[in-house]
Write an enzyme that holds these catalytic residues in place. Structure first.
Site, PDB file in Angstrom:
ATOM      1  N   TRP A 101      -4.344 -42.711 -12.544  1.00 13.49           N
ATOM      2  CA  TRP A 101      -5.081 -43.857 -11.987  1.00 13.49           C
ATOM      3  C   TRP A 101      -4.132 -44.881 -11.393  1.00 13.49           C
ATOM      4  O   TRP A 101      -4.412 -45.480 -10.355  1.00 13.49           O
ATOM      5  CB  TRP A 101      -5.980 -44.485 -13.045  1.00 13.49           C
ATOM      6  CG  TRP A 101      -7.043 -43.551 -13.540  1.00 13.49           C
ATOM      7  CD1 TRP A 101      -7.300 -43.233 -14.839  1.00 13.49           C
ATOM      8  CD2 TRP A 101      -7.996 -42.813 -12.754  1.00 13.49           C
ATOM      9  NE1 TRP A 101      -8.338 -42.342 -14.904  1.00 13.49           N
ATOM     10  CE2 TRP A 101      -8.787 -42.070 -13.659  1.00 13.49           C
ATOM     11  CE3 TRP A 101      -8.255 -42.709 -11.394  1.00 13.49           C
ATOM     12  CZ2 TRP A 101      -9.816 -41.233 -13.233  1.00 13.49           C
ATOM     13  CZ3 TRP A 101      -9.279 -41.860 -10.964  1.00 13.49           C
ATOM     14  CH2 TRP A 101     -10.039 -41.154 -11.871  1.00 13.49           C
ATOM     15  N   ASP A 171      -5.527 -52.746 -14.505  1.00 15.09           N
ATOM     16  CA  ASP A 171      -6.742 -51.937 -14.603  1.00 15.09           C
ATOM     17  C   ASP A 171      -7.003 -51.741 -16.098  1.00 15.09           C
ATOM     18  O   ASP A 171      -6.194 -51.119 -16.793  1.00 15.09           O
ATOM     19  CB  ASP A 171      -6.472 -50.588 -13.902  1.00 15.09           C
ATOM     20  CG  ASP A 171      -7.577 -49.557 -14.114  1.00 15.09           C
ATOM     21  OD1 ASP A 171      -8.541 -49.835 -14.831  1.00 15.09           O
ATOM     22  OD2 ASP A 171      -7.437 -48.446 -13.540  1.00 15.09           O
ATOM     23  N   LYS A 195     -16.593 -46.676 -18.802  1.00 17.12           N
ATOM     24  CA  LYS A 195     -15.857 -46.127 -19.932  1.00 17.12           C
ATOM     25  C   LYS A 195     -16.320 -46.796 -21.222  1.00 17.12           C
ATOM     26  O   LYS A 195     -16.700 -46.128 -22.164  1.00 17.12           O
ATOM     27  CB  LYS A 195     -14.348 -46.320 -19.734  1.00 17.12           C
ATOM     28  CG  LYS A 195     -13.831 -45.843 -18.384  1.00 17.12           C
ATOM     29  CD  LYS A 195     -13.909 -44.329 -18.226  1.00 17.12           C
ATOM     30  CE  LYS A 195     -13.875 -43.862 -16.788  1.00 17.12           C
ATOM     31  NZ  LYS A 195     -12.595 -43.992 -16.109  1.00 17.12           N
TER      32      LYS A 195
HETATM   33  C1  LIG Z   1     -12.148 -43.790 -14.734  1.00 13.53           C
HETATM   34  C2  LIG Z   1     -11.042 -44.671 -14.350  1.00 13.53           C
HETATM   35  C3  LIG Z   1     -10.873 -45.083 -13.011  1.00 13.53           C
HETATM   36  C4  LIG Z   1     -11.754 -44.598 -11.881  1.00 13.53           C
HETATM   37  O1  LIG Z   1     -13.007 -45.186 -11.902  1.00 13.53           O
HETATM   38  P1  LIG Z   1     -14.138 -44.827 -10.809  1.00 13.53           P
HETATM   39  O2  LIG Z   1     -15.220 -45.789 -11.166  1.00 13.53           O
HETATM   40  O3  LIG Z   1     -14.492 -43.396 -10.992  1.00 13.53           O
HETATM   41  O4  LIG Z   1     -13.561 -45.100  -9.474  1.00 13.53           O
HETATM   42  C5  LIG Z   1      -9.837 -45.948 -12.743  1.00 13.53           C
HETATM   43  N1  LIG Z   1      -9.011 -46.379 -13.711  1.00 13.53           N
HETATM   44  C6  LIG Z   1      -9.130 -45.988 -14.997  1.00 13.53           C
HETATM   45  C7  LIG Z   1      -8.188 -46.497 -16.032  1.00 13.53           C
HETATM   46  C8  LIG Z   1     -10.156 -45.123 -15.351  1.00 13.53           C
HETATM   47  O5  LIG Z   1     -10.271 -44.726 -16.635  1.00 13.53           O
END
Ligand SMILES: *Cc1c(COP(=O)(O)O)cnc(C)c1O
Length: 366
Positions: A101, A171, A195
């Site tokens: 990511w 993030d 998540k």
């Molecule tokens: C799942 C995830 C993403 C991607 O998210 P989307 O909504 O599918 O674009 C980005 N960063 C992390 C840490 C993730 O777990």
């Protein structure tokens, strides 16, 4: 009806109480005679829903007044683009690559400026967090970027990097609301909600006000400017109204559980049950450096691909679902988000012990 133990990395398990409440309100929300998904986003009833969601999140995370809370469509990947589009002034961003990511965010940022990888743990399949105490942070960097919890690999920054005075952008998708965080240490915190918070398709960005700029390249789409959301209370156009309502319910549930200190304690207890077993098992073992282990995502393997596959299959038949590891890592991964009850982790470990017996030539693991 029977519910399974869902160890998915995302979209992921939601608190059962929240789902039941939403079901009870499906046909008639709070005497309005309609579902929240049938409601105008300009109505007083909806304004109350989004206002309360924001306030409850501010309370939970102790968000200072000089940070905006923005509800943004498009999930995580849209933030990979919005961060550089909104933050590049000098045009340099320093990225710490601890997984797929972070790498995707870095690759996206390269389109808009000089995005540099200043550290990486790719040499060992992202199984650790690199030393970030003295990195070559660029003097002209507009920000330093991290992915705080690495969903796929199961690592987390237990200590934040030394950014040498630059703003830190993180993030926090897969550790959102799993434990307290000091918001003031960040310029931007953002997370996709699927998540640990709510239904997929929505990200929440917590942005320090001075980073919200109006004077962007005029070609930047209006929906990709943080200022558009900040100036309209995230109601410039029709937001994902139902998702925000569900997130709001989860925030209230978290408050009822005792807030983020209580969640941290509970998440530590849950993760310890699985990690302690992995450390004592002769069949299963964890895949990352112990000091960098995540509380949320726990990857593990046996020494045989066939046994891994058999385990995932038998676990699923026994009601432990979505344990297959990410396609880039293989093996297994158990995600232990806020809504996974302790009983689910205990039951999984009991199942793993039972699975071990016949597959270790009849030697039971205790
Ligand atoms: C799942 C995830 C993403 C991607 O998210 P989307 O909504 O599918 O674009 C980005 N960063 C992390 C840490 C993730 O777990």
């Amino acid at each position: 009806m029977s519910r399974v133990y869902n160890f998915s990395a995302g979209p992921a398990v939601m608190p059962e109480e929240v789902l039941k409440e939403a079901a009870a309100e499906m046909l008639d929300y709070n005497g309005t005679g309609m579902s929240v998904m049938e409601m105008s986003h300009r109505s007083a009833a909806y304004q109350k829903i989004i206002d309360e969601a924001e306030q409850d999140l501010r309370d939970l995370m102790n968000i200072p007044d000089n940070y905006k809370v923005l509800f943004i469509q498009g999930g995580g990947h849209v933030q990979f683009s919005m961060v550089p589009m909104n933050l590049f002034v000098k045009g340099t961003g320093d990225y710490i690559i601890t997984g797929q990511w972070a790498k995707k965010a870095w690759q996206e940022a390269k389109k808009y400026g000089n995005a540099k990888a200043i550290a990486s743990s790719e040499d060992r399949t992202f199984s650790y967090i690199p030393d970030c105490s003295d990195l070559p942070v660029d003097e002209d960097a507009d920000y330093v970027y991290i992915c705080l919890n690495n969903t796929i690999y199961g690592t987390v920054f237990h200590e934040l990097p030394n950014t040498k005075g630059k703003d830190l952008v993180a993030d926090i998708s897969s550790c959102f609301l799993s434990e307290p965080l000091d918001v003031t240490k960040f310029g931007i915190l953002w997370g996709g909600v699927q998540k640990n918070v709510g239904p997929a398709g929505l990200a929440i960005a917590i942005v320090r006000e001075d980073l919200i700029r109006e004077d962007l390249d005029p070609k930047v789409p209006v929906m990709l400017k943080y200022s558009t959301y900040a100036n309209s209370g995230s109601l410039y156009n029709t937001p994902p109204t139902y998702n925000i309502y569900m997130c709001g319910k989860v925030f209230k549930w978290l408050k009822k559980q005792g807030g983020l200190e209580a969640m941290k304690k509970r998440n530590e207890e849950k993760a310890a049950i699985l990690y302690d077993y992995l450390d004592s098992s002769s069949l299963f073992h964890g895949t990352v450096e112990k000091k960098d282990r995540s509380l949320m995502n726990v990857p593990f393997v046996t020494d045989s691909k066939e046994l891994n596959d058999l385990f995932v299959k038998e676990a699923e038949a026994a009601g432990f679902v979505n344990l297959k590891g990410h396609r880039s890592v293989g093996g297994m991964r158990a995600s232990l988000y806020n809504a996974m009850p302790k009983e689910g982790v205990e039951a999984l470990v009991a199942f793993m012990k039972d699975f071990g017996a016949p597959n270790l030539g009849g030697v039971a693991e205790i």
